[in-house]
Write an enzyme that holds these catalytic residues in place. Structure first.
Site, PDB file in Angstrom:
ATOM      1  N   LYS A   1       0.842  -1.222   0.000  1.00 40.81           N
ATOM      2  CA  LYS A   1       0.000   0.000   0.000  1.00 40.81           C
ATOM      3  C   LYS A   1       0.867   1.259   0.000  1.00 40.81           C
ATOM      4  CE  LYS A   1      -2.744   2.518   3.510  1.00 40.81           C
ATOM      5  NZ  LYS A   1      -1.709   3.318   4.197  1.00 40.81           N
ATOM      6  N   ASN A   2       1.772   1.351   0.955  1.00 37.64           N
ATOM      7  CA  ASN A   2       2.496   2.608   1.135  1.00 37.64           C
ATOM      8  C   ASN A   2       3.577   2.827   0.086  1.00 37.64           C
ATOM      9  OD1 ASN A   2       0.841   3.188   3.217  1.00 37.64           O
ATOM     10  ND2 ASN A   2       2.340   2.840   4.849  1.00 37.64           N
TER      11      ASN A   2
ATOM     12  N   CYS B   1      -5.732   7.260   8.465  1.00 36.09           N
ATOM     13  CA  CYS B   1      -5.993   6.765   9.813  1.00 36.09           C
ATOM     14  C   CYS B   1      -5.950   7.907  10.821  1.00 36.09           C
ATOM     15  CB  CYS B   1      -4.949   5.718  10.180  1.00 36.09           C
ATOM     16  SG  CYS B   1      -5.221   4.182   9.316  1.00 36.09           S
TER      17      CYS B   1
ATOM     18  N   ARG C   1      -1.315  14.615  12.820  1.00 37.62           N
ATOM     19  CA  ARG C   1      -0.837  14.467  11.455  1.00 37.62           C
ATOM     20  C   ARG C   1      -0.828  15.787  10.660  1.00 37.62           C
ATOM     21  NH1 ARG C   1      -2.629   8.695   9.033  1.00 37.62           N
ATOM     22  NH2 ARG C   1      -0.547   8.916   8.180  1.00 37.62           N
TER      23      ARG C   1
ATOM     24  N   ASP D   1       3.444   1.116  12.141  1.00 33.99           N
ATOM     25  CA  ASP D   1       2.334   0.426  11.469  1.00 33.99           C
ATOM     26  C   ASP D   1       2.197  -1.032  11.910  1.00 33.99           C
ATOM     27  OD1 ASP D   1       1.980   2.810  10.175  1.00 33.99           O
ATOM     28  OD2 ASP D   1       2.559   2.091   8.186  1.00 33.99           O
TER      29      ASP D   1
ATOM     30  N   ARG E   1      -8.825  -0.750   3.627  1.00 32.77           N
ATOM     31  CA  ARG E   1      -7.975   0.337   3.102  1.00 32.77           C
ATOM     32  C   ARG E   1      -6.572  -0.179   2.778  1.00 32.77           C
ATOM     33  NH1 ARG E   1      -6.352   4.509   6.626  1.00 32.77           N
ATOM     34  NH2 ARG E   1      -5.219   5.060   4.765  1.00 32.77           N
TER      35      ARG E   1
HETATM   36  C1  LIG Z   1       0.552   6.468   3.163  1.00 36.94           C
HETATM   37  C2  LIG Z   1       1.752   6.282   4.023  1.00 36.94           C
HETATM   38  O1  LIG Z   1       2.842   6.035   3.539  1.00 36.94           O
HETATM   39  N1  LIG Z   1       1.540   6.347   5.329  1.00 36.94           N
HETATM   40  C3  LIG Z   1       2.634   6.098   6.233  1.00 36.94           C
HETATM   41  C4  LIG Z   1       3.403   7.385   6.464  1.00 36.94           C
HETATM   42  O2  LIG Z   1       2.477   8.337   6.980  1.00 36.94           O
HETATM   43  P1  LIG Z   1       2.900   9.875   7.036  1.00 36.94           P
HETATM   44  O3  LIG Z   1       3.665  10.218   5.819  1.00 36.94           O
HETATM   45  O4  LIG Z   1       1.680  10.632   7.347  1.00 36.94           O
HETATM   46  O5  LIG Z   1       3.868   9.866   8.286  1.00 36.94           O
HETATM   47  P2  LIG Z   1       5.024  10.882   8.659  1.00 36.94           P
HETATM   48  O6  LIG Z   1       6.319  10.153   8.642  1.00 36.94           O
HETATM   49  O7  LIG Z   1       4.895  12.104   7.846  1.00 36.94           O
HETATM   50  O8  LIG Z   1       4.627  11.242  10.159  1.00 36.94           O
HETATM   51  C5  LIG Z   1       5.413  10.880  11.260  1.00 36.94           C
HETATM   52  C6  LIG Z   1       5.267  11.905  12.370  1.00 36.94           C
HETATM   53  O9  LIG Z   1       5.650  13.195  11.908  1.00 36.94           O
HETATM   54  C7  LIG Z   1       4.644  14.141  12.159  1.00 36.94           C
HETATM   55  N2  LIG Z   1       4.625  15.143  11.066  1.00 36.94           N
HETATM   56  C8  LIG Z   1       4.596  14.706   9.765  1.00 36.94           C
HETATM   57  C9  LIG Z   1       4.563  15.614   8.728  1.00 36.94           C
HETATM   58  C10 LIG Z   1       4.542  16.982   9.034  1.00 36.94           C
HETATM   59  O10 LIG Z   1       4.502  17.848   8.148  1.00 36.94           O
HETATM   60  N3  LIG Z   1       4.560  17.371  10.337  1.00 36.94           N
HETATM   61  C11 LIG Z   1       4.606  16.484  11.371  1.00 36.94           C
HETATM   62  O11 LIG Z   1       4.624  16.865  12.544  1.00 36.94           O
HETATM   63  C12 LIG Z   1       3.349  13.313  12.185  1.00 36.94           C
HETATM   64  O12 LIG Z   1       2.320  13.968  12.881  1.00 36.94           O
HETATM   65  C13 LIG Z   1       3.821  12.057  12.882  1.00 36.94           C
HETATM   66  O13 LIG Z   1       3.827  12.259  14.280  1.00 36.94           O
HETATM   67  O14 LIG Z   1       4.447   7.135   7.391  1.00 36.94           O
HETATM   68  C14 LIG Z   1       3.982   6.728   8.684  1.00 36.94           C
HETATM   69  C15 LIG Z   1       5.190   6.602   9.591  1.00 36.94           C
HETATM   70  O15 LIG Z   1       5.997   5.553   9.184  1.00 36.94           O
HETATM   71  C16 LIG Z   1       3.186   5.442   8.571  1.00 36.94           C
HETATM   72  O16 LIG Z   1       2.624   5.149   9.817  1.00 36.94           O
HETATM   73  C17 LIG Z   1       2.090   5.565   7.536  1.00 36.94           C
HETATM   74  O17 LIG Z   1       1.526   4.296   7.279  1.00 36.94           O
HETATM   75  C1  LIG Z   2      -1.311   4.789   8.995  1.00 36.71           C
HETATM   76  C2  LIG Z   2      -1.427   4.101   7.868  1.00 36.71           C
HETATM   77  O1  LIG Z   2      -1.935   4.576   6.714  1.00 36.71           O
HETATM   78  P1  LIG Z   2      -2.261   6.082   6.254  1.00 36.71           P
HETATM   79  O2  LIG Z   2      -1.002   6.888   6.442  1.00 36.71           O
HETATM   80  O3  LIG Z   2      -2.607   5.900   4.815  1.00 36.71           O
HETATM   81  O4  LIG Z   2      -3.380   6.569   7.100  1.00 36.71           O
HETATM   82  C3  LIG Z   2      -0.988   2.687   7.754  1.00 36.71           C
HETATM   83  O5  LIG Z   2      -0.827   2.209   6.609  1.00 36.71           O
HETATM   84  O6  LIG Z   2      -0.804   2.033   8.787  1.00 36.71           O
END
Ligand SMILES: CC(=O)N[C@H]1[C@@H](OP(=O)(O)OP(=O)(O)OC[C@H]2O[C@@H](n3ccc(=O)[nH]c3=O)[C@H](O)[C@@H]2O)O[C@H](CO)[C@@H](O)[C@@H]1O
Ligand SMILES: C=C(OP(=O)(O)O)C(=O)O
Length: 417
Positions: free
Chosen positions: A22-23, A116, A121, A304, A396
């Site tokens: 997925k990711n 999620c 986020r 995850d 999802r």
């Molecule tokens: C679709 C996808 O690939 N989703 C993955 C992606 O989510 P996602 O890309 O949303 O995760 P991030 O690595 O960005 O987020 C990690 C942490 O950084 C914080 N943060 C992030 C961006 C930002 O602009 N500001 C900020 O503060 C978030 O709130 C969180 O606490 O990586 C996560 C961490 O491995 C996984 O759990 C998700 O499954």
């Molecule tokens: C948190 C997850 O997905 P998403 O970032 O798409 O919400 C996940 O794949 O576990």
């Protein structure tokens, strides 16, 4: 209501092929619009988030169709930069369209992404990094982004955000000059996004390390690419083997990406072997708790996998502690696990789990994707029937969790009503 029904209490045995990731698939699908031509993606998972992403592409003028498990996308007809809210708000990865639309059209209009609900986020790191590259933002309910020109520059990420790293890479591929991302995320999905982009003609170095350098190119070309197996789906089925005290072989394990999980499984007393390109986890001798598991960015233990591991630790002998370091609100499965008889106490970032000898089936609610998968694992080892409502969250990310677990001997069914 869509739900999963499980008659638990049986160890899982057997072998399983793992679906595409997925990711990895989602940012790659977003990346296809950088090219005014055709991208062919093999082994693409048929999950809800991918279907939403396809709808987004179609709404902005692209063509997409399936040939078995291959997704063919032709982005030559792209004629809009407005991402429809009805899909964007249901998934996190809609935000990846920001970087790729900016790369292709220099503008984007995107509602705040869904996905999620496991913490706040925010997307501040995406916005500040892209602003440095010359993008102006106007934020109300919809995020409006526009640039005269996207210019490569050094960007320092204070935290290795997966999504921010991906968006910066996407915007940098067709930018003028060189973008150097320091503090980049090192997740395998970043490496794969770069592998895909390089196969299309992008100039990228350092992917998989904290310093990624992207030199803008003028155009890309058609590409054919295979999505890697999903490391979180793979890990989920290994946790199901551990929880039910069974033995499961992954026929196509994601290479080198399960190390953090296998280290914990060995600490739990499971026998983990790598044989002829497969991975076997044998928990038939039982499992015990682990002192501390802390989620961390890759190559640390993945957030995850946290909920699914918790379900396995809930029925391991002795006490375990899980510390969630990435998201503020990712213990969503605990209420359901406790309702089934688990002993889990939450204190801030920490969950303390006292293993119990068995769980009892009941009706529980999936509240998000991986928490839902954790309840499925609990249902597989619980005595009696477990009903997991809101299967849509699980769909999802899992192509067909019931099909897969049935292959391993689980008594599990999907019901729509
Ligand atoms: C679709 C996808 O690939 N989703 C993955 C992606 O989510 P996602 O890309 O949303 O995760 P991030 O690595 O960005 O987020 C990690 C942490 O950084 C914080 N943060 C992030 C961006 C930002 O602009 N500001 C900020 O503060 C978030 O709130 C969180 O606490 O990586 C996560 C961490 O491995 C996984 O759990 C998700 O499954
Ligand atoms: C948190 C997850 O997905 P998403 O970032 O798409 O919400 C996940 O794949 O576990």
């Amino acid at each position: 209501m869509d739900r999963i029904e499980i008659l638990g209490g049986h160890p899982l045995y057997g072998e399983i092929r793992i679906q595409g990731s997925k990711n990895s698939a989602l940012p790659i699908i977003a990346a296809t619009i950088l090219h005014r031509g055709v991208c062919v993606l093999h082994n693409c998972p048929k999950i809800i988030d991918v279907r939403y992403m396809i709808q987004i592409l179609i709404r902005i003028g692209c063509e997409a169709h399936w040939e078995a498990d291959t997704l063919v996308i032709d982005a030559s007809g792209l004629d809009s930069s407005d991402i429809p809210a009805e899909y964007a708000e249901k998934m996190r990865s809609s935000i990846m369209m920001l970087g790729s639309l900016l790369g292709r059209t220099k503008e984007a209009s995107i509602p705040h992404p869904g996905g999620c609900v496991i913490g706040k986020r925010p997307i501040d790191l995406h916005i500040s990094g892209l602003s440095r590259m010359g993008v102006d933002f106007r934020e109300s309910k919809i995020l409006e982004a526009k640039a005269q020109k996207i210019t490569g520059c050094p960007v320092e990420l204070p935290f290795p955000s997966v999504g921010a790293t991906e968006n910066l890479i996407l915007a940098a591929v067709l930018a003028e000059g060189e973008t150097r991302i320091n503090g980049a995320a090192m997740e395998p999905e970043i490496f794969e996004l770069c592998r895909f982009l390089k196969a299309m003609g992008a100039d990228i170095q350092g992917e998989g390390s904290p310093e990624i350098c992207i030199r803008g190119v003028k155009e890309l070309h058609d590409v054919e690419y295979t999505i890697i197996p999903d490391r979180i789906v793979a890990g989920t089925y290994l946790c199901a083997a551990a929880a039910t005290k069974g033995q499961v072989r992954l026929l196509n394990p994601p290479k080198g990406q399960l190390n953090a999980l296998l280290t914990i499984m060995r600490q739990m007393g499971a026998v983990c072997r790598q044989e002829d390109g497969t991975v076997v986890v044998d928990a038939t001798e039982g499992t015990h708790g682990v002192a501390l598991v802390e989620t961390q960015p890759y190559p640390g233990f993945p957030t995850d996998m946290q909920s699914q591991l918790m379900a396995a630790l809930a029925v391991a002998d002795g006490k375990s502690t899980i510390r969630e370091m990435i998201f503020e609100d990712r213990f969503k499965a605990v209420d359901g696990l406790v309702k089934m008889g688990a002993h889990i106490q939450i204190n801030g970032k920490e969950a303390v789990i006292e293993g119990v000898s068995g769980l009892a089936g009941t009706t529980v609610q999936a509240e998000e994707l991986r928490g839902g998968a954790a309840l499925v694992i609990a249902g597989l080892c619980a005595q009696g029937m477990t009903y997991i409502e809101n299967r849509v969250f699980i769909d999802r990310g899992y192509e067909d969790i019931c099909r897969d677990l049935k292959k391993l001997g689980g008594n599990i069914h999907s019901r729509d009503s």
